[in-house]
Design a protein around this motif. Structure first.
Motif, mmCIF file in Angstrom:
data_model
loop_
_atom_site.group_PDB
_atom_site.id
_atom_site.type_symbol
_atom_site.label_atom_id
_atom_site.label_comp_id
_atom_site.label_asym_id
_atom_site.label_seq_id
_atom_site.Cartn_x
_atom_site.Cartn_y
_atom_site.Cartn_z
ATOM 1 N N ASP A 45 0.848 -1.201 0.000
ATOM 2 C CA ASP A 45 0.000 0.000 0.000
ATOM 3 C C ASP A 45 0.883 1.250 0.000
ATOM 4 O O ASP A 45 1.516 1.569 1.006
ATOM 5 C CB ASP A 45 -0.894 -0.032 1.245
ATOM 6 N N THR A 46 0.886 1.952 -1.113
ATOM 7 C CA THR A 46 1.808 3.086 -1.252
ATOM 8 C C THR A 46 1.423 4.274 -0.368
ATOM 9 O O THR A 46 2.235 5.164 -0.159
ATOM 10 C CB THR A 46 1.878 3.551 -2.716
ATOM 11 N N ARG A 47 0.209 4.259 0.162
ATOM 12 C CA ARG A 47 -0.182 5.374 1.032
ATOM 13 C C ARG A 47 0.546 5.318 2.375
ATOM 14 O O ARG A 47 0.546 6.272 3.133
ATOM 15 C CB ARG A 47 -1.689 5.337 1.288
#
Lengths: 255, 88
Positions: free
Chosen positions: A84-86
């Motif tokens: 999850d790049t967030r």
């Protein structure tokens, strides 16, 4: 306090990391809109988080049982689990080896400021260099989804973290050691034997070097891959099972 | 000749950069006569890791067999790296 239904959802997600909402609804056999209300609340309270956008949403439990002091480590671990790049900021992702090299140079300067013993700084940067370069050496052209490595320094907890969304140690070593049956066995081989997934190239010293530096300098290191974790202290190396799957690798070093 | 490693950088950690450094050294710096004595000077190198050394020091020792002297260094990463790559 967590409700009974939320607890059931959490238990299910922990056993089925990356499940879609349909899987949760089917398992619980309850009204879908009610379950979505629980999911939303659980996200808000950091019990779990979702990756992707409808209709392709996956849920992961938030790993919180490792080192509560470091938010960076929490995010690194959860990024390693889900991709999850967030969970990370752009300057923590080294997409190429050149970027990693440049940030290693920055780490050298940061550590010189924090650690008084310069020789220890050089050893730490050498060990971190081996770990990060390993990720590139063994995953180039076969990253799972995100190219490159997560690399961060948490000054407060004196922790350096490196993680990748690569193939993991077992898959890498299986090419040369087809008999390896588990992630724990793969870790044991990686730390104790001079062997490399890139045989017949002359490689395979990196993790032995890292282990030696950790042991001889009273550092602390954990390397997670698949369902196993190696923990190295000055006196011993322990390899145990971990309850969450880290598909690639995640290493953190405390100095 | 004296080979100053700091001219290849002060943080020497990755395999590709070690390999590239050795190819460049062979082309421009190292003697063509493999019988010539070479002294490897680590002064000024801050970080040396086995990956880089395996791509530079290991082939240098093989190509100039018996004619390479690794000069002593007080740097802990140089010492630890040489210890592990020379043990093989």
């Amino acid at each position: 306090m967590i409700s009974n239904t939320s607890q059931k959802i959490l238990d299910f997600v922990k056993k089925n990391e990356g499940t879609d909402p349909k899987g949760i609804v089917t398992y619980l056999g309850l009204n879908a809109s009610g379950i979505f209300r629980h999911l939303k609340k659980m996200e808000q309270n950091n019990f779990l988080y979702k990756v992707g956008k409808p209709p392709k949403v996956r849920y992961y439990s938030y790993v919180t049982n490792i080192n509560m002091e470091s938010e960076l480590l929490q995010n690194g671990i959860n990024w390693a689990v889900s991709g999850d790049t967030r969970l990370i900021v752009s300057d923590q992702l080294c997409e190429t080896r050149d970027i990693f090299q440049a940030r290693s140079n920055r780490l050298l300067n940061d550590l010189k400021r924090i650690v008084k013993n310069e020789n220890l700084v050089y050893l730490i940067v050498a060990a971190i260099g081996e770990i990060g370069n390993n990720s590139f050496d063994h995953n180039i052209g076969r990253w799972r989804d995100i190219t490159g490595i997560f690399f961060g320094l948490d000054e407060k907890s004196r922790t350096i973290i490196i993680a990748d969304r690569g193939q993991g140690v077992q898959a890498t070593l299986k090419r040369v050691r087809p008999g390896i049956q588990s992630d724990a066995e793969a870790l044991n081989v990686a730390f104790l034997e001079t062997v490399s997934g890139r045989d017949p190239e002359q490689r395979g010293n990196g993790l032995k070097f890292v282990k030696k530096i950790v042991e001889e300098n009273q550092l602390y290191l954990k390397l997670y891959t698949g369902k196993a974790v190696a923990e190295i202290t000055k006196s011993e190396m322990k390899i145990t099972e971990f309850d969450t799957v880290i598909p690639g690798t995640l290493t953190y070093l405390i100095f | 000749m004296r080979l100053e490693l700091k001219k290849f950088g002060t943080v020497l950690t990755s395999r590709p950069s070690g390999k590239e450094a050795y190819l460049a050294a062979k082309a421009y710096t190292l003697p063509k006569d493999v019988a010539e004595k070479i002294e490897v000077d680590f002064a000024g190198v801050e970080v040396l890791a086995p990956s880089w050394a395996d791509e530079f020091i290991t082939p240098l020792l093989a190509d100039f067999f018996g004619n390479v002297t690794l000069l002593p260094s007080a740097n802990a990463s140089v010492k630890a790296t040489l210890e592990i790559i020379l043990k093989k």
